[in-house]
Design a protein around this motif. Structure first.
Motif, PDB file in Angstrom:
ATOM      1  N   MET A 129       2.138   1.895  -3.404  1.00 28.12           N
ATOM      2  CA  MET A 129       1.121   2.372  -4.349  1.00 28.12           C
ATOM      3  C   MET A 129       0.614   3.762  -3.978  1.00 28.12           C
ATOM      4  N   GLY A 130       0.904   4.191  -2.726  1.00 32.86           N
ATOM      5  CA  GLY A 130       0.539   5.565  -2.360  1.00 32.86           C
ATOM      6  C   GLY A 130      -0.776   5.719  -1.625  1.00 32.86           C
ATOM      7  N   HIS A 131      -1.175   4.708  -0.851  1.00 31.34           N
ATOM      8  CA  HIS A 131      -2.406   4.858  -0.063  1.00 31.34           C
ATOM      9  C   HIS A 131      -2.253   6.017   0.930  1.00 31.34           C
ATOM     10  N   PRO A 132      -3.245   6.898   0.977  1.00 29.14           N
ATOM     11  CA  PRO A 132      -3.099   8.111   1.798  1.00 29.14           C
ATOM     12  C   PRO A 132      -2.963   7.846   3.302  1.00 29.14           C
ATOM     13  N   HIS A 133      -3.391   6.688   3.774  1.00 32.58           N
ATOM     14  CA  HIS A 133      -3.284   6.413   5.213  1.00 32.58           C
ATOM     15  C   HIS A 133      -1.899   5.933   5.633  1.00 32.58           C
ATOM     16  N   ALA A 168       0.559   4.814 -11.159  1.00 33.48           N
ATOM     17  CA  ALA A 168      -0.007   3.868 -12.128  1.00 33.48           C
ATOM     18  C   ALA A 168       0.396   4.269 -13.542  1.00 33.48           C
ATOM     19  N   PHE A 172       1.840  -1.216 -10.724  1.00 37.41           N
ATOM     20  CA  PHE A 172       0.528  -1.864 -10.591  1.00 37.41           C
ATOM     21  C   PHE A 172       0.472  -2.622  -9.279  1.00 37.41           C
ATOM     22  N   LEU A 173      -0.679  -2.532  -8.623  1.00 38.76           N
ATOM     23  CA  LEU A 173      -0.890  -3.319  -7.409  1.00 38.76           C
ATOM     24  C   LEU A 173      -2.116  -4.204  -7.592  1.00 38.76           C
ATOM     25  N   PHE A 227      -4.776  -6.061  -5.725  1.00 36.28           N
ATOM     26  CA  PHE A 227      -5.295  -5.927  -4.366  1.00 36.28           C
ATOM     27  C   PHE A 227      -5.731  -7.270  -3.803  1.00 36.28           C
ATOM     28  N   PHE A 270       0.829  -1.215   0.000  1.00 39.39           N
ATOM     29  CA  PHE A 270       0.000   0.000   0.000  1.00 39.39           C
ATOM     30  C   PHE A 270       0.862   1.264   0.000  1.00 39.39           C
ATOM     31  N   PRO A 317      -1.149   8.225  -6.283  1.00 40.64           N
ATOM     32  CA  PRO A 317      -1.364   6.854  -6.753  1.00 40.64           C
ATOM     33  C   PRO A 317      -1.622   6.764  -8.260  1.00 40.64           C
ATOM     34  N   ASP A 318      -2.380   7.731  -8.777  1.00 36.84           N
ATOM     35  CA  ASP A 318      -2.690   7.698 -10.209  1.00 36.84           C
ATOM     36  C   ASP A 318      -1.444   7.948 -11.055  1.00 36.84           C
TER      37      ASP A 318
END
Lengths: 466, 251
Positions: free
Chosen positions: B51-55, B79, B84-85, B87, B48, B75-76
């Motif tokens: 991929m750059g999850h904000p949390h 990509a 690519f992640l 999930f 995560f 995240p965009d």
């Protein structure tokens, strides 16, 4: 064209043409104005009397105190009748150049070429362009503007006009009954199935001009018709009023679908009374999309009068601005046993907008074995916006199968992250979730309208993120 | 620049708790790395965070993707840069079909003016669906709505094959799959392997590695990579369990 690029903060269809009117009753409402409207139109005495009686009712009825805020609506500031062109054009060539340009920008002739049976486009208070395909005429289908119908089909009109929505129904129905102009008249003979949708396009152009169209649809036993109404209006600085009345009679075994997408500019009060009566084994479907306007109060209703009658209301509302209120829903009256109804309402609010679902499901004491299913989903896009659900159930029979579901959701962070992880920007990702939310509605629309709806939603969503 | 994902001394916190405590690894084009470890060791956090999850808050370290600072990108943008992640628990999006979603994602990655034609898209979609032994009707279903666990995983791999990223992180794509589904998923990943594609395969178990043949195996415990080695490390773990390694490294 002044600007090549549309300013994102501006209403997209906000272009406007210089006003050139042949008749104009000026601002404000009086007995004289109503009489003038009737005499300009050369109406028979019974319609003149109908209007004047309705005016009395309008003057006596208080403003509704429920629903949206109507305190800023000033009836004296509204123009009740303007006629843009003196005669009706039957072919596109006869339509005045300036009006044609407006329609060109709205893409009407193109739409017609593709699949429409007839275009009845209302510009100002009157229909200026009207065309119906010859095969429909041969089947006995009547599709014309209401003014023409009063002249050419007086017996039919007189039999049904004002029977579904009488002038005394509510203040705005009374107002419409007094000053109505334009709108469509559709008559489908017994057993005739109209294969292609009939379309009318309404558009308000004059500042402070109310639009009071009146539509009447009669579907004889075993017939079918799909009527489509779409509206866009240019933007103005002062408030505008739209108070329409739609009456539909669906006789035994007939089916009527009435599809609307409205996108009024954000200063319009959109106060519409839409009602249908459905008889034995008949089906009535309202498909109703509400975007734009300052305040919309609209609750398409269906009276299920005889066993086997079926009523569906599928609607969406989008409130995307501070001070914008979509107060919309549905009313179903189960007046007979073995009648069924479905209400699906979806609403989206953002940027300080407010949506209210307001609905009634009424089951009469002797209406046993009825079924009703109500589903309301609201999507809230930010913390400044608000949504309410006010469902009313009046069930007077205990053999009824009644379901009601309501949900309020937000675009979740996990959805956004997932979509963004595939390359969509935050705005694209949000738009995708919103479009998905609308999909059950959009898929019921003819292709062209689905495309138009998508464009309108995209426009509404622009600049909503970040 | 050749494909590389360089993670250097990465520290990541979630709601103030440090989960990753200094992770370093480098995956190059042509390589497939496996990241193994017990539950709660920080594997998904790494996925995560990359991929750059904000949390997931980066408190220390840096990540370069093909030489660019990955942590500066949303995240965009990651990509679109080719990351690519897959999930473990992808979100549901009602009303959006798999085909529509993938097409929009492909066009977002390809960029304006370079959109894929409808015909090419359909052709490619059918080809990949066939490779993954998925029915055509799958493309018309709403994204992850009502999908079984196995369908969700296949859908992730379908997106992988359609988007053809430079670097893929697969977060426990094998969990909950039966042996046939596992083979199909592995076939999908193997189809992409080549000098311009790297992958970091996060897994709890060794069984998917029989089909994917990793070049490097890392073991994560308590927020750190405690051991790296060749494919034989995975086999050793399979035989002896994580407890053995935990005692060896004192984690």
């Amino acid at each position: 064209m002044g600007k090549a690029v549309v300013d994102l903060g501006e209403y997209k269809y906000g272009f406007r043409d210089p006003e050139q009117y042949v008749y104009d009753t000026g601002k404000g409402l009086s007995r004289r104005v109503v009489e003038e409207i009737s005499s300009i139109k050369g109406e028979p005495q019974w319609m003149r009397d109908f209007r004047l009686k309705a005016l009395e009712i309008f003057e006596k009825k208080p403003m509704p105190t429920w629903g949206g805020d109507l305190s800023k609506l000033n009836f004296d500031e509204v123009r009740y009748f303007v006629r843009a062109s003196e005669r009706q054009g039957r072919s596109w060539d006869e339509v005045p150049e300036q009006i044609k340009r407006t329609f060109d920008r709205l893409g009407i002739p193109e739409a017609e070429q593709k699949f429409l049976a007839g275009v009845s486009a209302q510009y100002e208070s009157e229909v200026v362009y009207h065309n119906i395909r010859k095969d429909l005429e041969a089947q006995g289908v009547i599709f014309c503007d209401m003014d023409t119908a009063v002249r050419e089909y007086p017996d039919l009109v007189r039999e049904y006009f004002g029977t579904v929505v009488p002038p005394g129904d509510n203040k705005f129905a009374a107002l419409n009954s007094a000053v109505w102009s334009g709108g469509s008249f559709v008559y489908v003979p017994a057993g005739v199935k109209v294969e292609i949708p009939l379309q009318a396009y309404f558009r308000i152009n004059a500042q402070n001009m109310g639009q009071f169209e009146r539509t009447l649809i009669i579907a004889e036993p075993g017939s079918f018709v799909h009527y489509i109404e779409g509206c866009t209006a240019p933007i103005y600085s002062t408030d505008s009023l739209h108070a329409a009345v739609v009456e539909i009679i669906v006789k035994e075994g007939a089916r009527v679908r009435y599809t609307t997408i409205q996108n009024w500019s954000t200063n319009v009060y959109n106060l519409v009374t839409k009602r249908a009566v459905a008889y034995r084994d008949a089906t009535m479907e309202w498909v109703d999309g509400n975007l734009g306007s300052k305040l919309t109060m609209k609750y398409p209703s269906i009276y299920l009068m005889e066993p086997g009658a079926k009523g569906d209301v599928l609607s969406i509302a989008f409130a995307g601005h501070e001070g914008q209120h979509q107060d919309a829903g549905a009313k179903i009256y189960h007046m007979a046993p073995y009648t069924t109804s479905t209400i699906v309402n979806k609403s989206i609010c953002k940027n300080g907008g407010m949506t209210t679902y307001r609905g009634i499901v009424h089951v009469a004491p002797d209406a046993h074995h009825c079924k009703s299913n109500v589903k309301c989903d609201a999507l809230i896009l930010d913390n400044r916006s608000k949504t309410d659900t006010i469902p009313d159930m009046e069930i007077m029979n205990n053999t009824v199968a009644m379901e009601h579901e309501a949900s309020v959701s937000k675009v979740s962070e996990e959805q956004l992250f997932y979509l963004m992880s595939r390359g969509l920007s935050e705005q694209e990702a949000t738009l995708m979730v919103v479009m998905g939310f609308m999909e059950p509605f959009a898929k019921e629309l003819p292709m062209e309208y689905a495309v138009e709806l998508n464009r309108l939603i995209e426009l509404e969503m622009e600049g909503s993120v970040g | 620049m050749a494909v590389t994902l360089q993670v250097e001394d990465l520290h990541v916190a979630v709601e103030g708790n440090e989960i990753l405590k200094g992770v370093s690894l480098e995956v190059r084009g042509g390589e497939l790395h496996a990241l193994m470890g017990p539950n709660g060791s920080g594997k998904t956090t790494l996925a995560f965070a990359l991929m750059g999850h904000p949390h997931y808050e980066i408190t220390q370290g840096r990540v370069l993707f093909n030489g660019e600072d990955l942590l500066e990108m949303g995240p965009d943008e990651r990509a679109r840069a080719g990351l690519f992640l897959s999930f473990q628990y992808p979100a549901e999006v009602s009303g959006v079909t798999v085909a529509n979603f993938i097409k929009q994602a492909m066009n977002a990655v390809r960029g304006p003016g370079n959109e894929i034609s409808l015909l090419d898209f359909q052709k490619k979609m059918l080809e990949k669906l066939e490779l993954l032994e998925m029915d055509e009707s799958f493309a018309g279903r709403y994204l992850n709505e009502g999908f079984s666990g196995g369908e969700k995983k296949r859908n992730e791999i379908l997106q992988l094959l359609m988007l053809e990223p430079k670097m893929a992180i697969l977060d426990e794509t094998d969990s909950g799959l039966d042996i046939d589904a596992l083979k199909v998923v592995a076939r999908g990943v193997n189809a992409l392997r080549g000098p311009e594609f790297g992958a970091l395969v996060i897994t709890h178990y060794q069984r998917i590695l029989h089909h994917l043949k990793p070049d490097v195996v890392h073991v994560m415990m308590n927020g750190r990579i405690v051991r790296s080695g060749g494919p034989e490390l995975a086999e050793e773990l399979e035989a002896k369990g994580y407890e053995w390694l935990r005692q060896e490294v004192g984690a």
